[in-house]
Enzyme design. Structure first.
Site, mmCIF file in Angstrom:
data_model
loop_
_atom_site.group_PDB
_atom_site.id
_atom_site.type_symbol
_atom_site.label_atom_id
_atom_site.label_comp_id
_atom_site.label_asym_id
_atom_site.label_seq_id
_atom_site.Cartn_x
_atom_site.Cartn_y
_atom_site.Cartn_z
ATOM 1 N N PRO A 126 0.531 -0.984 0.344
ATOM 2 C CA PRO A 126 0.295 -0.632 -0.093
ATOM 3 C C PRO A 126 1.049 1.041 -0.633
ATOM 4 O O PRO A 126 1.221 1.358 0.644
ATOM 5 C CB PRO A 126 -0.559 -0.230 1.126
ATOM 6 C CG PRO A 126 -0.118 -0.555 1.977
ATOM 7 C CD PRO A 126 0.728 -2.138 0.911
ATOM 8 N N MET A 127 0.225 2.002 -0.614
ATOM 9 C CA MET A 127 1.379 3.456 -1.065
ATOM 10 C C MET A 127 0.219 4.508 -1.113
ATOM 11 O O MET A 127 0.041 4.971 -1.913
ATOM 12 C CB MET A 127 2.266 3.195 -2.013
ATOM 13 C CG MET A 127 3.477 2.274 -1.223
ATOM 14 S SD MET A 127 4.355 2.822 -2.861
ATOM 15 C CE MET A 127 4.142 1.534 -4.286
ATOM 16 N N ASN B 60 2.193 0.944 11.428
ATOM 17 C CA ASN B 60 2.658 2.716 11.471
ATOM 18 C C ASN B 60 2.413 3.316 12.209
ATOM 19 O O ASN B 60 1.929 4.669 12.131
ATOM 20 C CB ASN B 60 2.615 2.763 10.217
ATOM 21 C CG ASN B 60 2.903 1.221 8.561
ATOM 22 O OD1 ASN B 60 4.569 0.653 9.258
ATOM 23 N ND2 ASN B 60 3.481 2.433 7.156
ATOM 24 N N TYR C 290 -0.607 3.963 13.323
ATOM 25 C CA TYR C 290 -2.107 4.537 12.976
ATOM 26 C C TYR C 290 -3.163 3.717 14.398
ATOM 27 O O TYR C 290 -2.690 3.497 14.925
ATOM 28 C CB TYR C 290 -2.414 5.053 11.521
ATOM 29 C CG TYR C 290 -2.068 5.723 10.622
ATOM 30 C CD1 TYR C 290 -1.197 6.323 10.871
ATOM 31 C CD2 TYR C 290 -0.428 4.723 9.778
ATOM 32 C CE1 TYR C 290 -0.125 7.586 9.799
ATOM 33 C CE2 TYR C 290 -0.049 5.678 9.287
ATOM 34 C CZ TYR C 290 0.290 6.982 8.975
ATOM 35 O OH TYR C 290 1.197 7.396 8.039
ATOM 36 N N ARG D 119 -3.089 -5.457 9.051
ATOM 37 C CA ARG D 119 -1.247 -5.078 8.356
ATOM 38 C C ARG D 119 -0.796 -4.412 9.472
ATOM 39 O O ARG D 119 -1.620 -3.652 10.141
ATOM 40 C CB ARG D 119 -1.365 -4.193 7.170
ATOM 41 C CG ARG D 119 0.146 -4.228 7.173
ATOM 42 C CD ARG D 119 0.486 -2.803 6.052
ATOM 43 N NE ARG D 119 1.801 -3.224 5.094
ATOM 44 C CZ ARG D 119 3.103 -2.807 4.394
ATOM 45 N NH1 ARG D 119 2.540 -1.038 4.874
ATOM 46 N NH2 ARG D 119 3.620 -2.762 4.004
ATOM 47 N N GLY E 150 7.203 -2.176 -2.184
ATOM 48 C CA GLY E 150 7.084 -1.072 -2.442
ATOM 49 C C GLY E 150 7.229 0.224 -3.138
ATOM 50 O O GLY E 150 6.857 0.427 -4.326
HETATM 51 C C1 LIG Z 1 4.958 6.784 -1.235
HETATM 52 C C2 LIG Z 1 4.945 6.096 0.329
HETATM 53 C C3 LIG Z 1 3.599 5.589 0.181
HETATM 54 C C4 LIG Z 1 2.939 4.986 1.334
HETATM 55 N N1 LIG Z 1 2.138 4.750 2.075
HETATM 56 C C5 LIG Z 1 1.279 3.677 2.954
HETATM 57 C C6 LIG Z 1 0.102 3.807 3.087
HETATM 58 O O1 LIG Z 1 -0.688 3.889 2.786
HETATM 59 N N2 LIG Z 1 -0.151 2.685 4.145
HETATM 60 C C7 LIG Z 1 0.671 1.869 4.557
HETATM 61 O O2 LIG Z 1 0.289 0.809 5.112
HETATM 62 N N3 LIG Z 1 2.127 1.462 4.171
HETATM 63 C C8 LIG Z 1 2.794 3.333 3.527
HETATM 64 N N4 LIG Z 1 3.927 3.264 3.120
HETATM 65 C C9 LIG Z 1 4.711 1.638 3.214
HETATM 66 C C10 LIG Z 1 4.550 0.960 2.574
HETATM 67 O O3 LIG Z 1 3.747 0.130 1.593
HETATM 68 C C11 LIG Z 1 5.925 0.104 2.470
HETATM 69 O O4 LIG Z 1 5.541 -0.244 4.254
HETATM 70 C C12 LIG Z 1 7.164 0.904 2.763
HETATM 71 O O5 LIG Z 1 7.669 1.513 1.353
HETATM 72 C C13 LIG Z 1 8.682 -0.079 3.064
HETATM 73 O O6 LIG Z 1 8.580 -1.259 1.456
HETATM 74 P P1 LIG Z 1 9.428 -0.655 0.668
HETATM 75 O O7 LIG Z 1 10.612 -0.571 0.476
HETATM 76 O O8 LIG Z 1 9.370 -2.100 -0.713
HETATM 77 O O9 LIG Z 1 9.108 0.293 0.109
HETATM 78 C C14 LIG Z 1 3.998 3.841 1.963
HETATM 79 C C15 LIG Z 1 5.223 4.223 1.831
HETATM 80 C C16 LIG Z 1 6.114 5.150 0.604
HETATM 81 C C17 LIG Z 1 7.453 5.453 0.011
#
Ligand SMILES: Cc1cc2nc3c(=O)[nH]c(=O)nc-3n(C[C@H](O)[C@H](O)[C@H](O)COP(=O)(O)O)c2cc1C
Length: 364
Positions: free
Chosen positions: A22-23, A175, A177, A224, A310
């Site tokens: 999720p991002m 995270n 929340y 999550r 992500g």
């Molecule tokens: C731009 C961005 C937005 C994110 N938004 C969310 C989100 O809405 N919900 C969530 O659970 N994690 C969010 N994350 C965390 C990612 O889901 C993930 O845990 C984190 O990027 C680490 O994974 P990666 O190393 O593969 O990027 C976000 C991360 C990034 C970079």
């Protein structure tokens, strides 16, 4: 490569073990929370992921944590999300909606309201608001009846998500929340049935899961978690006990999956995997994006069934193909991660094996 193998869980069947994490991208209409029309294309471009988990979506305006974050409360929201789910399904993909309430990590500058939380404990540090980085404000403790309303908001959003064509919902319990604020001792200082003991701190998250399961069925529900993750000023001194007991309670449902964020400091997967016989999706949180090699290790060691990536998905819409071909990976500038800008969103090209046509770092 194990990541490219199909996965058959009890509730979910996926053509590969690569999930899109999720991002939040901040492209929704900030006034209405309606996703941008380009959001359908953005997710459809990424439909070769075994599973897409959408950006966090607020279930109530009070839980919106930043500018341009979409909601799933009104008929207009649901209609816009229907375009997204149809576009993903047309490309053969699967997509869960991530349901999110930010609790104290919300700001009146974004929501127009005082944030709510388990207890009136202000978050240290600053958060991103409409005016940029802003001081946090002290939240208001939810009354016992209001906690029940938030549970119903989660259930209502889950129903709307499934009606809008999502294959399921992922509850955002990570995270720092709202859900994690109930689990953590430093944010939950309540002395009613939602706080005071570990069992009481589990009550709200478990009520949310129960209500959402009742609404859409366990096979469409995921959770999550990020045990021990200090993000957003969380302190979990007794995290091992809290999460072990949480999983013991959750084992009664055949959930779609449990999504665990792990870091080198928390080592959550090593103690939680033996406690979770169901489907486990893992994601690693560190400076560098989760890599293919890390993903292979997680699957190979049995710590995870599916790995969520992500940041790599931002600039590599066809990530499974690139992994399969050992193709170069593009990198996105941090500047395009969030915000109303429309570049850096749907303009990252898929890999073209002809080097003359493909520049790894370029956007079309
Ligand atoms: C731009 C961005 C937005 C994110 N938004 C969310 C989100 O809405 N919900 C969530 O659970 N994690 C969010 N994350 C965390 C990612 O889901 C993930 O845990 C984190 O990027 C680490 O994974 P990666 O190393 O593969 O990027 C976000 C991360 C990034 C970079």
């Amino acid at each position: 490569m194990r990541l490219l193998e199909a996965f058959r869980g009890t509730a979910i069947q996926l053509p590969n073990r690569i999930a899109m994490a999720p991002m939040t991208r901040g492209r929704a209409d900030d006034t209405t929370g309606v996703p941008h029309p380009m959001t359908a294309e953005y997710y459809a471009q990424r439909a070769s992921a075994g599973l897409i988990v959408s950006e966090g979506v607020w279930i109530d305006q009070a839980g919106k944590s930043g500018p341009g974050i979409p909601g799933l409360v009104t008929a207009q929201h649901a209609e816009a999300w229907r375009q997204v789910t149809e576009a993903v399904h047309e490309k053969g993909g699967r997509i869960f909606a991530q349901l999110w309430h930010a609790g104290r990590v919300a700001h009146p500058g974004v929501t127009g309201r005082t944030p709510v939380a388990p207890s009136a404990v202000r978050q240290a540090g600053r958060i991103f608001s409409a005016e940029g980085w802003t001081d946090t404000v002290e939240p208001r403790a939810l009354g016992e009846e209001e906690v029940g309303e938030v549970v119903r908001d989660f259930a209502g959003a889950a129903r709307r998500a499934v009606e809008a064509g999502f294959d399921g919902v992922e509850l955002h319990g990570a995270n720092g929340y709202l859900i994690q604020q109930f689990l953590a001792g430093n944010t939950n200082r309540r002395e009613d049935r939602y706080g005071g003991s570990v069992a009481a701190r589990l009550a709200f998250p478990l009520e949310v899961v129960a209500a959402v399961v009742e609404q859409v069925g366990a096979a469409k529900v995921a959770l999550r978690i990020s045990p021990g993750n200090p993000e957003n000023d969380i302190v979990e001194d007794d995290g091992k006990e809290v999460y072990s007991r949480l999983l013991a309670e959750l084992r009664r449902y055949e959930l779609a999956y449990l999504h665990v964020i792990d870091t080198p400091d928390t080592e959550a997967l090593s103690y939680l995997r033996p406690l979770w016989p169901g489907t486990l999706v893992a994601n690693l949180r560190s400076e560098e994006p989760t890599s293919r090699e890390e993903g292979e290790l997680l699957i190979g060691s049995g710590l995870a069934d599916v790995v969520a990536f992500g940041r790599l998905f931002i600039a590599n819409p066809d990530l499974p193909t690139r992994f399969a071909l050992d193709a170069p990976l593009a990198r996105a500038d941090h500047d395009v991660y969030y915000g109303a800008r429309l570049d850096g969103y749907t303009d990252f090209p898929a890999f073209d094996p002809d080097p003359a046509k493909f520049a790894c770092s370029a956007r079309s």
